[in-house]
Design a protein around this motif. Sequence first.
Motif, PDB file in Angstrom:
ATOM      1  N   ASP A   1       0.842  -1.189   0.000  1.00 29.07           N
ATOM      2  CA  ASP A   1       0.000   0.000   0.000  1.00 29.07           C
ATOM      3  C   ASP A   1       0.879   1.240   0.000  1.00 29.07           C
ATOM      4  O   ASP A   1       1.694   1.424   0.909  1.00 29.07           O
ATOM      5  CB  ASP A   1      -0.902  -0.011   1.238  1.00 29.07           C
TER       6      ASP A   1
ATOM      7  N   GLU B   1       1.134   5.566  -7.927  1.00 27.49           N
ATOM      8  CA  GLU B   1       0.089   6.426  -8.485  1.00 27.49           C
ATOM      9  C   GLU B   1       0.678   7.743  -8.986  1.00 27.49           C
ATOM     10  O   GLU B   1       0.331   8.220 -10.063  1.00 27.49           O
ATOM     11  CB  GLU B   1      -0.980   6.695  -7.434  1.00 27.49           C
TER      12      GLU B   1
ATOM     13  N   HIS C   1       0.854  -3.867 -12.925  1.00 30.10           N
ATOM     14  CA  HIS C   1       1.137  -4.241 -11.536  1.00 30.10           C
ATOM     15  C   HIS C   1       2.586  -4.697 -11.377  1.00 30.10           C
ATOM     16  O   HIS C   1       3.279  -4.286 -10.435  1.00 30.10           O
ATOM     17  CB  HIS C   1       0.195  -5.358 -11.096  1.00 30.10           C
TER      18      HIS C   1
ATOM     19  N   ASP D   1      -5.619  -6.190  -6.305  1.00 30.20           N
ATOM     20  CA  ASP D   1      -4.798  -4.988  -6.190  1.00 30.20           C
ATOM     21  C   ASP D   1      -3.574  -5.288  -5.329  1.00 30.20           C
ATOM     22  O   ASP D   1      -3.709  -5.731  -4.187  1.00 30.20           O
ATOM     23  CB  ASP D   1      -5.619  -3.863  -5.551  1.00 30.20           C
TER      24      ASP D   1
ATOM     25  N   THR E   1      -3.138  -5.320 -17.468  1.00 29.70           N
ATOM     26  CA  THR E   1      -3.171  -5.015 -16.029  1.00 29.70           C
ATOM     27  C   THR E   1      -2.033  -5.716 -15.301  1.00 29.70           C
ATOM     28  O   THR E   1      -1.409  -5.142 -14.395  1.00 29.70           O
ATOM     29  CB  THR E   1      -4.525  -5.446 -15.435  1.00 29.70           C
TER      30      THR E   1
ATOM     31  N   CYS F   1      -3.388  -4.239  -1.691  1.00 32.60           N
ATOM     32  CA  CYS F   1      -4.270  -4.867  -0.710  1.00 32.60           C
ATOM     33  C   CYS F   1      -3.725  -6.200  -0.210  1.00 32.60           C
ATOM     34  O   CYS F   1      -4.428  -6.920   0.503  1.00 32.60           O
ATOM     35  CB  CYS F   1      -5.659  -5.089  -1.324  1.00 32.60           C
TER      36      CYS F   1
END
Length: 416
Positions: free
Chosen positions: A20, A41, A109, A134, A105, A137
């Motif tokens: 995270d 991000e 990641h 994700d 995706t 998580c």
Amino acid sequence: MGIIARLLGRKTEEKAVSFDPVWLDFFGARTSKAGVPVSWERALDVSTVFACIRVIAEGVAQVPLRVMKELPDGKGSVPAPEHPLYKVLNSKPNQWQTSFALRETMIFHLALTGNAFFYKNIVRNRVKELIPIDPGCVTVTRNDDYSITYTVTDLSGSTMTLPQSLVWHIRGPSWDTWRGLDAVRQAREAIGLTIATENTQAEMHANGLQTSGTYSTEQKIDPEKYKQIQAWIAAQIGGPNKHKPFIIDSGFKWAQQSMTGVDAQHLETRKFQIEEICRSFRVLPPMVGHSGQAMTFASAEQIFLAHVIHTLMPWIVRIEQSIDNDLLDGDEDAAFFAKFNVNSLLRGAHKDRGEYYAKALGSGGAPAWMTQDEVRAEEDFNAFGGEAGVLPKPTNVGGQPAKTPANDNIPKETAA
């Protein structure tokens, strides 16, 4: 402590940190020397980072991914659409994604966090769906028996612990072997400096590209008057007034500062940071639209070929072997393996392919090593069958069958 743990000198249990970004920012682990906090991000807001990840993701996602079956006696392999995993990997991994979207995706990641997680929906001992998780998580735990467990936190805050058998975990480059290195964290200095230079450039444009200056007077100014003057100057040089004449009265003087060497090198720094980020993600700068020199068609073709071999292939092989190890792990899967078909990406120019296929078919008298149908398959054409599936006889340069000298034509002194 087990014998393996004693030999390696490691603890019997080690827990991976959460992926995270909030956790990392809280402890300051991702603050770059440029003073900019860097998370995955925030990294995606950098155009070069996004371009690098996108060119890798689309390159891996656009080629077919199939489950193949080895033929007896090592005579090659054929697609295995009868295998339950074939449709999952090739067309429909879950209810809302295509195979292209899932792999795209996956690379986002993997390339940013070093890890990609998928829940394996297993029905009757067969994987029917792959559900992406994700990475932020998931907490990875290595147990005392060296097995791996995964703790997943959902949006409501509740957690679930999943065994290794229910999670397909693809790792990027790894130091401790059971979790991938966080790529954004490793490259945070290059990304952080890029963000800082972009912010500086944005501030310059917000100010109309006007440099700063000095507003001076011999009068003594009290703090309240100083605030009023400061607000007045901001109104004079900002907003719609930034390019209008600057009106000065009451004996004040305005001296505008000239552009410094640091300002002059600002754009050069931004160009260099593009190359720095490309190095971090192992992407050739021309693939993201940055070229320091003019390219010819020949050099561009070699760059595209190098991109496939040196950038895409390591990711492709990593995914293929992960599928073989984690998804095709049953005894009944011994003859099956995953394969990306990258032939279309490795094709050269028409002239080069023509010369290669001519030699492969036996042109010039060399033994043929491909049939016409195999050549047609390389070009995505359907097979003819019959003679087209048989290795042709060697031909000379003129297209005639190559002649083999008879014994009676060999000089007597050289005859056996």
